[in-house]
Design an enzyme around this catalytic site. Structure first.
Site, short mmCIF file in Angstrom:
data_model
loop_
_atom_site.label_atom_id
_atom_site.label_comp_id
_atom_site.label_asym_id
_atom_site.label_seq_id
_atom_site.Cartn_x
_atom_site.Cartn_y
_atom_site.Cartn_z
N LEU A 18 0.74 -1.27 -0.35
CA LEU A 18 0.29 -0.01 0.17
C LEU A 18 0.60 0.88 0.12
CD1 LEU A 18 -2.34 -1.33 3.02
CD2 LEU A 18 -2.91 -0.69 0.24
N ASP A 60 3.78 -5.47 2.59
CA ASP A 60 3.63 -4.33 3.70
C ASP A 60 4.72 -4.69 5.07
OD1 ASP A 60 2.81 -2.17 2.94
OD2 ASP A 60 0.91 -2.67 2.20
N GLU A 65 6.18 -3.00 13.06
CA GLU A 65 5.94 -1.69 13.84
C GLU A 65 3.78 -2.45 13.81
OE1 GLU A 65 6.86 2.38 15.76
OE2 GLU A 65 5.92 2.19 13.59
N ASP A 66 3.48 -1.85 12.93
CA ASP A 66 2.12 -2.25 12.71
C ASP A 66 1.40 -3.28 13.68
OD1 ASP A 66 1.98 0.78 11.39
OD2 ASP A 66 3.08 -0.05 9.87
N ARG A 85 -3.10 -6.54 4.83
CA ARG A 85 -2.55 -6.59 6.65
C ARG A 85 -2.66 -7.55 7.84
NH1 ARG A 85 1.23 -1.55 7.41
NH2 ARG A 85 2.76 -3.34 7.95
N ARG A 131 -6.50 4.31 9.85
CA ARG A 131 -6.16 2.64 9.97
C ARG A 131 -7.26 2.71 11.52
NH1 ARG A 131 -1.84 1.10 6.70
NH2 ARG A 131 -2.44 1.10 5.00
N HIS A 164 -0.07 7.87 9.79
CA HIS A 164 0.12 7.21 10.68
C HIS A 164 0.37 8.47 11.63
CE1 HIS A 164 0.65 2.89 9.88
NE2 HIS A 164 -0.85 3.04 10.46
N CYS A 251 8.80 1.68 11.26
CA CYS A 251 8.03 1.19 11.21
C CYS A 251 9.01 0.32 10.70
CB CYS A 251 7.58 1.56 9.88
SG CYS A 251 6.44 3.19 9.70
N1 GLY Z 1 2.94 0.60 3.39
C1 GLY Z 1 2.78 1.17 4.05
C2 GLY Z 1 1.15 0.42 4.46
O1 GLY Z 1 0.27 1.48 4.36
O2 GLY Z 1 0.85 0.12 5.70
#
Ligand code: GLY
Length: 256
Positions: A18, A60, A65-66, A85, A131, A164, A251
């Site tokens: 993404l 991704d 980190e996400d 994701r 998000r 973010h 990230c």
């Molecule tokens: N490319 C990182 C994200 O969109 O989560």
């Protein structure tokens, strides 16, 4: 002090991830080199790395980190806000169970991306973004409270230039926050010592304090000078291929 970090290199599908950056496709080989340089710097900062294998199922997934929020008192497994994701958390949860005994999990309909969560000592800023939704943010605030931390929700859905919250702020130490113009007047950050990043250097706001060093993306001399003037020991890293995919320094690792 951090002693450990989880990292995952980009996979072959990385350029299918993404992005809103409109900077062209990332070069896979260069991205792998940049990731390796990042890992070497974390090791130089004293961290022992858990290096996960690249996972082509999730373009991704290098942005580990996400997938989780790690604190000294426990961990929270996220539920990423992008459908593509969602599966990334499975292996991360398995790995974190080896080191964390207190683990919470964000449940549907909540979504949380770790990039929206900024730890500032015993306080956490939780970005409500495209998000991280309000339900997820509220679940996270409750888990953090159970772990003994306070938190504040920060609405960022109106900001089109950041993915973010941590695309726009970084907590250094001593109540200092590196911050983009669009966030600097928010009342939630009053009382902190703010280091403004101008619009041309906005990407650099995602710098990363690791123990006694601060990692900063290459190409942003203004912020680099400012941090050096404040006596921070900076390490500059080329992040060009990750920037193309909306990713920054924070990230690429989960630190604890
Ligand atoms: N490319 C990182 C994200 O969109 O989560």
């Amino acid at each position: 002090m951090f002693t450990r970090a989880v990292v995952r290199p980009p996979g072959k599908s990385f350029d299918g991830g993404l992005t809103s950056a409109e900077m062209g496709k990332p070069d896979f080989d260069v991205a792998v080199e940049q990731h390796e340089a990042y890992c070497r710097v974390l090791e130089e900062c004293g961290l022992r790395l858990t290096r996960l294998a690249a996972d082509d199922r999730y373009p991704d997934s290098t942005f580990v980190e996400d997938t989780a929020i790690l604190t000294r008192r426990g961990a929270v497994i996220c539920r990423p806000g992008a459908v593509s994701r969602l599966g990334e958390t499975e292996e991360i949860a398995r790995v974190l169970r080896l080191d964390f005994t207190r683990i919470y999990t964000i449940h549907e309909p909540g979504t949380v991306d770790g990039g929206d969560i900024c730890e500032a000592g015993d306080h956490f800023f939780i970005g409500v973004s495209n998000r991280t939704n309000e339900n997820g943010a509220t679940q996270l605030a409750r888990f953090l409270a159970e772990l003994g931390y306070t938190s504040t929700l920060i609405e960022i859905r109106g900001l089109s230039n950041i993915l973010h919250l941590k695309s726009g702020i970084a907590y250094l130490d001593d109540s200092r926050i590196v911050i983009i113009d669009e966030l600097k007047d928010r009342k939630e950050f009053s009382g902190y010592d703010l280091i403004h990043v101008n619009a041309e250097e906005a990407y650099a706001a995602n710098c990363l304090p690791v123990n006694d060093r601060v990692l900063i993306a290459a190409g942003y001399p203004g912020l680099q000078r400012r941090l050096r003037d404040l006596d921070y020991d900076t390490i500059v890293l080329d992040m060009s291929e990750f920037q193309k995919m909306d990713g920054g320094l924070s990230c690429l690792s989960l630190r604890f």
